[in-house]
Scaffold this active site. Sequence first.
Site, PDB file in Angstrom:
ATOM      1  N   SER A   8       9.530  -5.474  -1.684  1.00 14.87           N
ATOM      2  CA  SER A   8       9.195  -6.464  -0.654  1.00 14.87           C
ATOM      3  C   SER A   8       9.306  -7.864  -1.231  1.00 14.87           C
ATOM      4  O   SER A   8       8.472  -8.296  -2.028  1.00 14.87           O
ATOM      5  CB  SER A   8       7.779  -6.236  -0.121  1.00 14.87           C
ATOM      6  OG  SER A   8       7.482  -7.286   0.786  1.00 14.87           O
ATOM      7  N   HIS A  33      13.133  -4.867   0.911  1.00 14.81           N
ATOM      8  CA  HIS A  33      12.307  -4.918   2.128  1.00 14.81           C
ATOM      9  C   HIS A  33      12.142  -6.378   2.555  1.00 14.81           C
ATOM     10  O   HIS A  33      11.685  -7.216   1.790  1.00 14.81           O
ATOM     11  CB  HIS A  33      10.948  -4.285   1.819  1.00 14.81           C
ATOM     12  CG  HIS A  33      10.045  -4.123   2.990  1.00 14.81           C
ATOM     13  ND1 HIS A  33      10.143  -3.059   3.872  1.00 14.81           N
ATOM     14  CD2 HIS A  33       9.012  -4.887   3.442  1.00 14.81           C
ATOM     15  CE1 HIS A  33       9.196  -3.174   4.797  1.00 14.81           C
ATOM     16  NE2 HIS A  33       8.504  -4.276   4.567  1.00 14.81           N
ATOM     17  N   MET A  37       8.068 -12.319  10.202  1.00 16.83           N
ATOM     18  CA  MET A  37       6.811 -12.546  10.930  1.00 16.83           C
ATOM     19  C   MET A  37       6.952 -13.783  11.804  1.00 16.83           C
ATOM     20  O   MET A  37       7.483 -14.807  11.355  1.00 16.83           O
ATOM     21  CB  MET A  37       5.681 -12.783   9.938  1.00 16.83           C
ATOM     22  CG  MET A  37       5.553 -11.692   8.896  1.00 16.83           C
ATOM     23  SD  MET A  37       4.215 -12.087   7.755  1.00 16.83           S
ATOM     24  CE  MET A  37       4.397 -10.774   6.560  1.00 16.83           C
ATOM     25  N   MET A 137       1.808   1.482   8.144  1.00 17.67           N
ATOM     26  CA  MET A 137       1.211   0.314   7.485  1.00 17.67           C
ATOM     27  C   MET A 137      -0.085   0.750   6.803  1.00 17.67           C
ATOM     28  O   MET A 137      -0.974   1.305   7.452  1.00 17.67           O
ATOM     29  CB  MET A 137       0.911  -0.791   8.497  1.00 17.67           C
ATOM     30  CG  MET A 137       2.119  -1.523   9.052  1.00 17.67           C
ATOM     31  SD  MET A 137       3.237  -2.232   7.820  1.00 17.67           S
ATOM     32  CE  MET A 137       2.158  -3.342   6.909  1.00 17.67           C
ATOM     33  N   PHE A 143       0.295 -10.172   5.510  1.00 19.79           N
ATOM     34  CA  PHE A 143       0.219 -10.798   4.185  1.00 19.79           C
ATOM     35  C   PHE A 143       0.435  -9.775   3.076  1.00 19.79           C
ATOM     36  O   PHE A 143       0.046  -8.611   3.230  1.00 19.79           O
ATOM     37  CB  PHE A 143      -1.163 -11.447   3.985  1.00 19.79           C
ATOM     38  CG  PHE A 143      -1.417 -12.552   4.971  1.00 19.79           C
ATOM     39  CD1 PHE A 143      -1.013 -13.855   4.707  1.00 19.79           C
ATOM     40  CD2 PHE A 143      -2.030 -12.273   6.188  1.00 19.79           C
ATOM     41  CE1 PHE A 143      -1.234 -14.865   5.644  1.00 19.79           C
ATOM     42  CE2 PHE A 143      -2.249 -13.275   7.133  1.00 19.79           C
ATOM     43  CZ  PHE A 143      -1.849 -14.576   6.857  1.00 19.79           C
ATOM     44  N   GLY A 144       1.037 -10.248   1.988  1.00 19.31           N
ATOM     45  CA  GLY A 144       1.147  -9.411   0.802  1.00 19.31           C
ATOM     46  C   GLY A 144      -0.150  -9.472   0.009  1.00 19.31           C
ATOM     47  O   GLY A 144      -1.033 -10.297   0.291  1.00 19.31           O
ATOM     48  N   GLY A 145      -0.277  -8.578  -0.958  1.00 23.26           N
ATOM     49  CA  GLY A 145      -1.388  -8.646  -1.906  1.00 23.26           C
ATOM     50  C   GLY A 145      -2.730  -8.144  -1.394  1.00 23.26           C
ATOM     51  O   GLY A 145      -3.758  -8.421  -1.998  1.00 23.26           O
ATOM     52  N   ASP A 175       3.713   0.870   3.521  1.00 27.69           N
ATOM     53  CA  ASP A 175       3.826  -0.564   3.244  1.00 27.69           C
ATOM     54  C   ASP A 175       2.445  -1.185   3.177  1.00 27.69           C
ATOM     55  O   ASP A 175       1.713  -1.197   4.171  1.00 27.69           O
ATOM     56  CB  ASP A 175       4.667  -1.193   4.372  1.00 27.69           C
ATOM     57  CG  ASP A 175       4.957  -2.667   4.156  1.00 27.69           C
ATOM     58  OD1 ASP A 175       4.619  -3.199   3.092  1.00 27.69           O
ATOM     59  OD2 ASP A 175       5.544  -3.276   5.084  1.00 27.69           O
ATOM     60  N   GLY A 176       2.113  -1.717   1.990  1.00 33.15           N
ATOM     61  CA  GLY A 176       0.862  -2.444   1.824  1.00 33.15           C
ATOM     62  C   GLY A 176      -0.036  -1.846   0.765  1.00 33.15           C
ATOM     63  O   GLY A 176      -0.430  -0.682   0.863  1.00 33.15           O
ATOM     64  N   GLY A 177      -0.305  -2.622  -0.270  1.00 33.21           N
ATOM     65  CA  GLY A 177      -1.237  -2.183  -1.306  1.00 33.21           C
ATOM     66  C   GLY A 177      -0.721  -1.058  -2.185  1.00 33.21           C
ATOM     67  O   GLY A 177      -1.524  -0.310  -2.762  1.00 33.21           O
ATOM     68  N   GLY A 197       5.371  -5.022  -3.070  1.00 35.63           N
ATOM     69  CA  GLY A 197       5.609  -6.456  -3.210  1.00 35.63           C
ATOM     70  C   GLY A 197       4.900  -7.022  -4.417  1.00 35.63           C
ATOM     71  O   GLY A 197       5.469  -7.153  -5.498  1.00 35.63           O
ATOM     72  N   SER A 198       3.600  -7.321  -4.245  1.00 34.94           N
ATOM     73  CA  SER A 198       2.862  -7.993  -5.326  1.00 34.94           C
ATOM     74  C   SER A 198       2.823  -7.151  -6.605  1.00 34.94           C
ATOM     75  O   SER A 198       2.913  -7.700  -7.709  1.00 34.94           O
ATOM     76  CB  SER A 198       1.449  -8.342  -4.860  1.00 34.94           C
ATOM     77  OG  SER A 198       0.816  -7.222  -4.300  1.00 34.94           O
TER      78      SER A 198
END
Length: 215
Positions: A8, A33, A37, A137, A143-145, A175-177, A197-198
């Site tokens: 991401s 990715h 938004m 999700m 938001f990322g992170g 997607d996420g965390g 991502g992060s």
Amino acid sequence: MRNIVSASILSADFCNLGRDIKAAEDMGCEYIHFDVMDGMFVKNISYGLPVLKSVSGMTKSILDVHLMINDPIRYVKDFAVNGADIITFHVEAESDVKKTIEEIHSCGKKAGLAVKPDTPASELIPYLEEADMILVMTVEPGFGGQGFIGEMLDKIKELKSILAEKGLEIPIEVDGGINSSTAELVKNAGASILVAGSYLFGAPDMKKAVEDLIR
Ligand code: DX5
Ligand code: ZN
């Protein structure tokens, strides 16, 4: 199903986006990715078509576009011609879901269907035959992170068993965390495409981070 990492780029360094995408590819991320938004479907505003066009000119990786926008059907063609390979939109968005999937297919692209944390898996059932991928999700989109929502493991398992019952072999993306420990949990629950991502772009050693996700 084979495990795939989708990097991401929301967490990339935008002043060095090409460099960061190249690094993610070289370290084994098969998908890039791309989070879109609109400030309405989610609170945040990210980037859009001109950035996608530039990115598609510099990479041969699969461009995994995640639309967090109110009326995705209006923009399907634009994202298709600007380089998207997979176009994922939300079942909670305003567009007619079946028509949006058809529109994506008519552009020759793969259609992903995404679901927010508070939306039950059952909302996806009428569309599973048409979709090429499901995106669960594991944080509130925007938001990322953020921290992984553990309750989503049951949703992944539920979707996996619904897909098996129907004899459908489409992959579940999360997607996420996602990090090395949550990756283990989501893979065990049935996900095979891991957006990160992060965790990836903040890793001291990205190659090891990717290996930890897919192993
Ligand atoms: C959030 C986005 C994600 C985000 C994930 O709305 O859809 O793709 O970049 O970021 P991490 O991996 O940091 O949770
Ligand atoms: Zn995303």
